[in-house]
Design an enzyme around this catalytic site. Sequence first.
Site, PDB file in Angstrom:
ATOM      1  N   PRO A  89      48.734  32.682  36.759  1.00 39.90           N
ATOM      2  CA  PRO A  89      48.539  31.879  35.541  1.00 39.90           C
ATOM      3  C   PRO A  89      47.120  31.317  35.440  1.00 39.90           C
ATOM      4  O   PRO A  89      46.717  30.869  34.377  1.00 39.90           O
ATOM      5  CB  PRO A  89      49.553  30.736  35.690  1.00 39.90           C
ATOM      6  CG  PRO A  89      50.484  31.146  36.770  1.00 39.90           C
ATOM      7  CD  PRO A  89      49.748  32.103  37.651  1.00 39.90           C
ATOM      8  N   GLU A 116      53.826  29.706  46.703  1.00 38.41           N
ATOM      9  CA  GLU A 116      52.882  28.889  45.921  1.00 38.41           C
ATOM     10  C   GLU A 116      51.583  29.629  45.655  1.00 38.41           C
ATOM     11  O   GLU A 116      50.687  29.111  45.005  1.00 38.41           O
ATOM     12  CB  GLU A 116      52.616  27.555  46.638  1.00 38.41           C
ATOM     13  CG  GLU A 116      53.547  26.449  46.176  1.00 38.41           C
ATOM     14  CD  GLU A 116      55.003  26.892  46.121  1.00 38.41           C
ATOM     15  OE1 GLU A 116      55.533  27.074  45.011  1.00 38.41           O
ATOM     16  OE2 GLU A 116      55.618  27.104  47.182  1.00 38.41           O
ATOM     17  N   ARG A 154      50.472  53.102  28.227  1.00 39.37           N
ATOM     18  CA  ARG A 154      50.685  53.651  26.888  1.00 39.37           C
ATOM     19  C   ARG A 154      49.371  53.994  26.195  1.00 39.37           C
ATOM     20  O   ARG A 154      49.378  54.647  25.159  1.00 39.37           O
ATOM     21  CB  ARG A 154      51.553  52.723  26.043  1.00 39.37           C
ATOM     22  CG  ARG A 154      51.087  51.285  26.028  1.00 39.37           C
ATOM     23  CD  ARG A 154      52.051  50.365  25.311  1.00 39.37           C
ATOM     24  NE  ARG A 154      52.013  50.563  23.874  1.00 39.37           N
ATOM     25  CZ  ARG A 154      52.940  51.209  23.173  1.00 39.37           C
ATOM     26  NH1 ARG A 154      54.008  51.691  23.779  1.00 39.37           N
ATOM     27  NH2 ARG A 154      52.830  51.365  21.886  1.00 39.37           N
ATOM     28  N   ASP A 169      47.695  53.280  16.576  1.00 34.33           N
ATOM     29  CA  ASP A 169      46.411  53.323  15.872  1.00 34.33           C
ATOM     30  C   ASP A 169      46.413  52.345  14.713  1.00 34.33           C
ATOM     31  O   ASP A 169      45.451  51.630  14.488  1.00 34.33           O
ATOM     32  CB  ASP A 169      46.118  54.730  15.340  1.00 34.33           C
ATOM     33  CG  ASP A 169      45.831  55.704  16.470  1.00 34.33           C
ATOM     34  OD1 ASP A 169      45.658  55.234  17.619  1.00 34.33           O
ATOM     35  OD2 ASP A 169      45.780  56.918  16.208  1.00 34.33           O
TER      36      ASP A 169
HETATM   37  C1  9WO Z   1      54.140  27.479  42.007  1.00 37.31           C
HETATM   38  C2  9WO Z   1      54.117  26.122  41.937  1.00 37.31           C
HETATM   39  C3  9WO Z   1      54.964  25.164  42.468  1.00 37.31           C
HETATM   40  C4  9WO Z   1      54.678  23.828  42.202  1.00 37.31           C
HETATM   41  C5  9WO Z   1      53.579  23.462  41.445  1.00 37.31           C
HETATM   42  C6  9WO Z   1      52.751  24.449  40.903  1.00 37.31           C
HETATM   43  C7  9WO Z   1      53.046  25.745  41.173  1.00 37.31           C
HETATM   44  N1  9WO Z   1      52.415  26.838  40.793  1.00 37.31           N
HETATM   45  C8  9WO Z   1      53.054  27.864  41.318  1.00 37.31           C
HETATM   46  C9  9WO Z   1      52.593  29.177  41.123  1.00 37.31           C
HETATM   47  O1  9WO Z   1      51.688  29.388  40.315  1.00 37.31           O
HETATM   48  N2  9WO Z   1      53.170  30.144  41.851  1.00 37.31           N
HETATM   49  C10 9WO Z   1      52.732  31.463  41.693  1.00 37.31           C
HETATM   50  C11 9WO Z   1      53.910  32.383  41.545  1.00 37.31           C
HETATM   51  C12 9WO Z   1      51.844  31.926  42.788  1.00 37.31           C
HETATM   52  C13 9WO Z   1      51.281  33.256  42.395  1.00 37.31           C
HETATM   53  C14 9WO Z   1      52.379  34.226  41.968  1.00 37.31           C
HETATM   54  N3  9WO Z   1      53.295  33.585  41.085  1.00 37.31           N
HETATM   55  C15 9WO Z   1      53.165  33.710  39.740  1.00 37.31           C
HETATM   56  C16 9WO Z   1      52.344  34.554  39.040  1.00 37.31           C
HETATM   57  N4  9WO Z   1      53.843  32.995  38.872  1.00 37.31           N
HETATM   58  N5  9WO Z   1      53.467  33.305  37.637  1.00 37.31           N
HETATM   59  C17 9WO Z   1      52.568  34.258  37.713  1.00 37.31           C
HETATM   60  C18 9WO Z   1      51.923  34.794  36.546  1.00 37.31           C
HETATM   61  C19 9WO Z   1      51.058  35.854  36.650  1.00 37.31           C
HETATM   62  C20 9WO Z   1      50.419  36.311  35.491  1.00 37.31           C
HETATM   63  N6  9WO Z   1      50.647  35.750  34.302  1.00 37.31           N
HETATM   64  C21 9WO Z   1      51.502  34.716  34.184  1.00 37.31           C
HETATM   65  C22 9WO Z   1      52.151  34.209  35.296  1.00 37.31           C
END
Ligand code: 9WO
Length: 252
Positions: A89, A116, A154, A169
């Site tokens: 994220p 995490e 794709r 397209d």
């Molecule tokens: C877990 C967490 C727990 C308590 C407070 C904050 C926190 N953040 C996270 C977190 O971001 N965990 C991730 C889980 C660690 C990396 C992989 N994970 C993930 C990737 N969750 N969401 C994504 C992601 C990837 C791409 N686009 C959107 C979401």
Amino acid sequence: MRIDVVSLFPEFVSQVAGHGVVGRAQERGLLTIHGWNPRDHAEGNYRRVDDRPFGGGPGMVMLIDPLQAVLKAAREADPRPAHTIYMSPQGAPLTQAKARELAGRERLILLCGRYEGVDERLLQAEVDEELSIGDYVLSGGELAAAVVIDAAARLLPGALNDAESAAQDSFEGEGGLLDCPHYTRPLEHPLGGVPPVLLSGNHAEIARWRRKQSLGRTWLRRPELIDRAALSKADRALLEAFLTELVAPGPE
Ligand code: 9WO
């Protein structure tokens, strides 16, 4: 194109990518997907891939060494240089333009975190780019990786059939506007009828109506896309008419 997925659940991503357009791209030899599990490169009886965070707090952080080893193995499986992406994220937003750029690369490695996240030093040393598919937290990067694979696959030449290509397209030709509404049979249904212009056979009028709907819906639902789109004078007139009809609906 070759995509290597590094994940504690690598088969999860290849499953998602085995169906539909992406599956067909693989059958056509346009794309290969390989899964790699950091646990296979972890040491000791317990094959640990995570540990507690320095500084304390809840949860676990993925260890550097198993990830460095699995990335090395993935890179060495093919002599072509690989562009390495961490799904998180905190990354830059995935867009259609980014998907197009990725589809132009010969090799990608998609690194999926769990828990995490991953030790920052591994990301600094081994990752070229961090990508997000949206502002929400998932349980891991795997679903995001599947989205990147779908969006890029794709766009590989030959992945889509003629009808799908034409639709793609026309979408890209709209220059970042939302799609117009679609209708099919039956003509009369308890849920309602079909806009008469679509039955007129007047292709210029139909194209104008669709453009007007695209502009109107984009203005209503995603106004920031209208600000970015380069609207012609004709577009502005269509949007004006859409909004006027919204306030004072005509006979149709
Ligand atoms: C877990 C967490 C727990 C308590 C407070 C904050 C926190 N953040 C996270 C977190 O971001 N965990 C991730 C889980 C660690 C990396 C992989 N994970 C993930 C990737 N969750 N969401 C994504 C992601 C990837 C791409 N686009 C959107 C979401």
